[in-house]
Design an enzyme around this catalytic site. Structure first.
Site, short mmCIF file in Angstrom:
data_model
loop_
_atom_site.label_atom_id
_atom_site.label_comp_id
_atom_site.label_asym_id
_atom_site.label_seq_id
_atom_site.Cartn_x
_atom_site.Cartn_y
_atom_site.Cartn_z
N TRP A 14 0.83 -1.21 0.00
CA TRP A 14 0.00 0.00 0.00
C TRP A 14 0.86 1.24 0.00
CZ3 TRP A 14 -4.21 -1.53 -1.84
CH2 TRP A 14 -4.83 -2.70 -1.42
N ASP A 69 -1.48 6.93 6.06
CA ASP A 69 -2.53 5.96 5.74
C ASP A 69 -2.69 5.07 6.98
OD1 ASP A 69 -4.08 3.83 4.89
OD2 ASP A 69 -2.75 3.24 3.25
N LYS A 74 -11.41 -1.80 7.47
CA LYS A 74 -10.44 -2.57 8.23
C LYS A 74 -10.72 -2.48 9.74
CE LYS A 74 -8.26 -3.54 4.40
NZ LYS A 74 -7.35 -2.58 3.81
C1 LIG Z 1 -6.77 -2.12 2.48
C2 LIG Z 1 -5.77 -1.04 2.53
C3 LIG Z 1 -5.72 -0.04 1.52
C4 LIG Z 1 -6.66 -0.05 0.33
O1 LIG Z 1 -7.91 0.29 0.72
P1 LIG Z 1 -9.12 0.50 -0.33
O2 LIG Z 1 -10.16 1.13 0.53
O3 LIG Z 1 -9.48 -0.86 -0.82
O4 LIG Z 1 -8.64 1.37 -1.41
C5 LIG Z 1 -4.79 0.96 1.65
N1 LIG Z 1 -3.95 1.00 2.69
C6 LIG Z 1 -3.96 0.07 3.66
C7 LIG Z 1 -3.00 0.18 4.79
C8 LIG Z 1 -4.88 -0.97 3.61
O5 LIG Z 1 -4.89 -1.90 4.57
#
Ligand SMILES: *Cc1c(COP(=O)(O)O)cnc(C)c1O
Length: 361
Positions: free
Chosen positions: A107, A173, A197
């Site tokens: 990511w 993020d 998540k």
């Molecule tokens: C799952 C995840 C993403 C991607 O998320 P989407 O909502 O599917 O775009 C980005 N960063 C991290 C750390 C993730 O766990």
């Protein structure tokens, strides 16, 4: 007949993932009839009084649960964290300036790729050479305007131990560890997190940012990607993802009613100690991530003898342990232990590992 199932399935899915049973119940009730209004949550105007109140409560709960100072804004938008990679760069990376990235996983790599479409962006550190098995130390200083990190690397099972100590504002993020522990929000210019998540269902992404650090890039930003445009409309620039926002709000109420992020941190630490203790003790398994970088949210591990991998997955399935298969880029197993996963589920998984040692050791 009404289902009274509590946790017949132990849900270790990496995302979308487990949500509290009470939240699932209230969310499904609201799909039929929101709070006795006679209308479904998903068939009423987002400008209606009930939904405006839901959006406001959701934003307010983020404020109170994370202890945000007044100069931080809270938005619930769409596009997932993957659009967040671009949105973050668009709103913070200045024309003529630069942004540093800590490349700690898939990511993080994707985030850097998107930022390069916007302006000058580069890797500050990377653990790609060792297969993203660790969090490389951040230098105390950076010559860039902002430093981007991924606080928890969902796929590889690594996580920063706490808020980074840096001389530059951080853009983070936090998709897979938001609300799992208290944070020092003043260290961050911007936090974004896909809901699915640790906060709610897929369909919305949370943005938290310092209003004093926005609007300074010198670039024209397309409306939907401009955080200030959304803030100006109280997160209702266009039709919000009403179900995802409502269910995230319910999960935040649940978090508040269960002691907030401080109590979540304690529960998460107990779950992590339980699984890592067994991974380290059991001679049939080994941890994937470097011990000092281990994630409290996602524990990655493999079978010492790969011939056991399929058998162990079958043993898990038989015990109702679901979602344990590792990401294809790591293999093996991944136990995701988000806020809503009870300790008892981790204990069941540990018991399956012990039994596996007895039968396969
Ligand atoms: C799952 C995840 C993403 C991607 O998320 P989407 O909502 O599917 O775009 C980005 N960063 C991290 C750390 C993730 O766990």
């Amino acid at each position: 007949m009404m289902s009274t199932t509590t946790h017949a399935i132990h849900n270790f899915s990496a995302g979308p993932c487990i949500l509290p049973q009470s939240v699932l119940q209230q969310a499904s009730d609201a799909v039929r009839d929101l709070d006795g209004n006679g209308l479904s949550l998903i068939e009423m105007s987002h400008r209606s009084k009930p939904f405006v109140a839901i959006m406001e409560e959701a934003r307010q709960l983020v404020r109170t649960e994370l202890g945000l100072p007044d100069h931080y804004e809270v938005l619930f938008l769409q596009g997932g964290a993957s659009l967040g990679f671009l949105t973050a760069a668009m709103n913070f990376l200045p024309e003529g300036g630069s942004m540093d990235y800590a490349v700690t996983g898939t990511w993080a790599k994707n985030a850097l790729k998107e930022a390069k479409l916007v302006g000058q962006a580069q890797a500050l550190t990377s653990s790609e050479e060792t297969g993203f098995d660790r969090i490389p130390a951040l230098p105390a200083t950076s010559s860039a305007d902002f430093v981007h990190i991924t606080t928890n690397n969902t796929i590889f099972g690594t996580q920063y131990a706490g808020d980074p100590v840096m001389d530059k504002p951080i853009v983070a993020d936090m998709s897979s560890d938001i609300f799992s522990r208290p944070i020092d929000v003043e260290k961050y210019a911007c936090i974004y997190a896909g809901a699915q998540k640790n906060m709610g269902p897929a369909g919305t992404v949370l943005y938290i940012y310092d209003k004093n650090q926005i609007g300074k890039t010198g670039r024209t930003i397309p409306s939907y990607l401009d955080l200030a445009v959304h803030a100006d409309k109280d997160s209702m620039f266009n039709t919000p993802p009403v179900f995802a926002v409502y269910t995230s709000m319910l999960t935040l109420r649940w978090l508040r009613d269960n002691g907030g992020v401080a109590a979540a941190q304690e529960r998460n630490a107990a779950k992590a100690a339980c699984i890592y203790g067994e991974i380290d003790r059991n001679p049939l398994f080994q941890g994937f991530a470097d011990v000092a970088s281990r994630s409290v949210m996602n524990a990655t591990f493999t079978a010492v003898d790969d011939a056991n991998t399929a058998d162990f997955l079958s043993a898990c399935e038989a015990a109702g342990v679901s979602g344990i298969k590792g990401h294809r880029s790591v293999g093996g197993f991944r136990a995701s232990m988000y806020n809503a996963l009870p300790l008892e589920s981790v204990e069941v998984l540990v018991e399956v590992m012990r039994e596996f040692e007895r039968t396969h050791g």
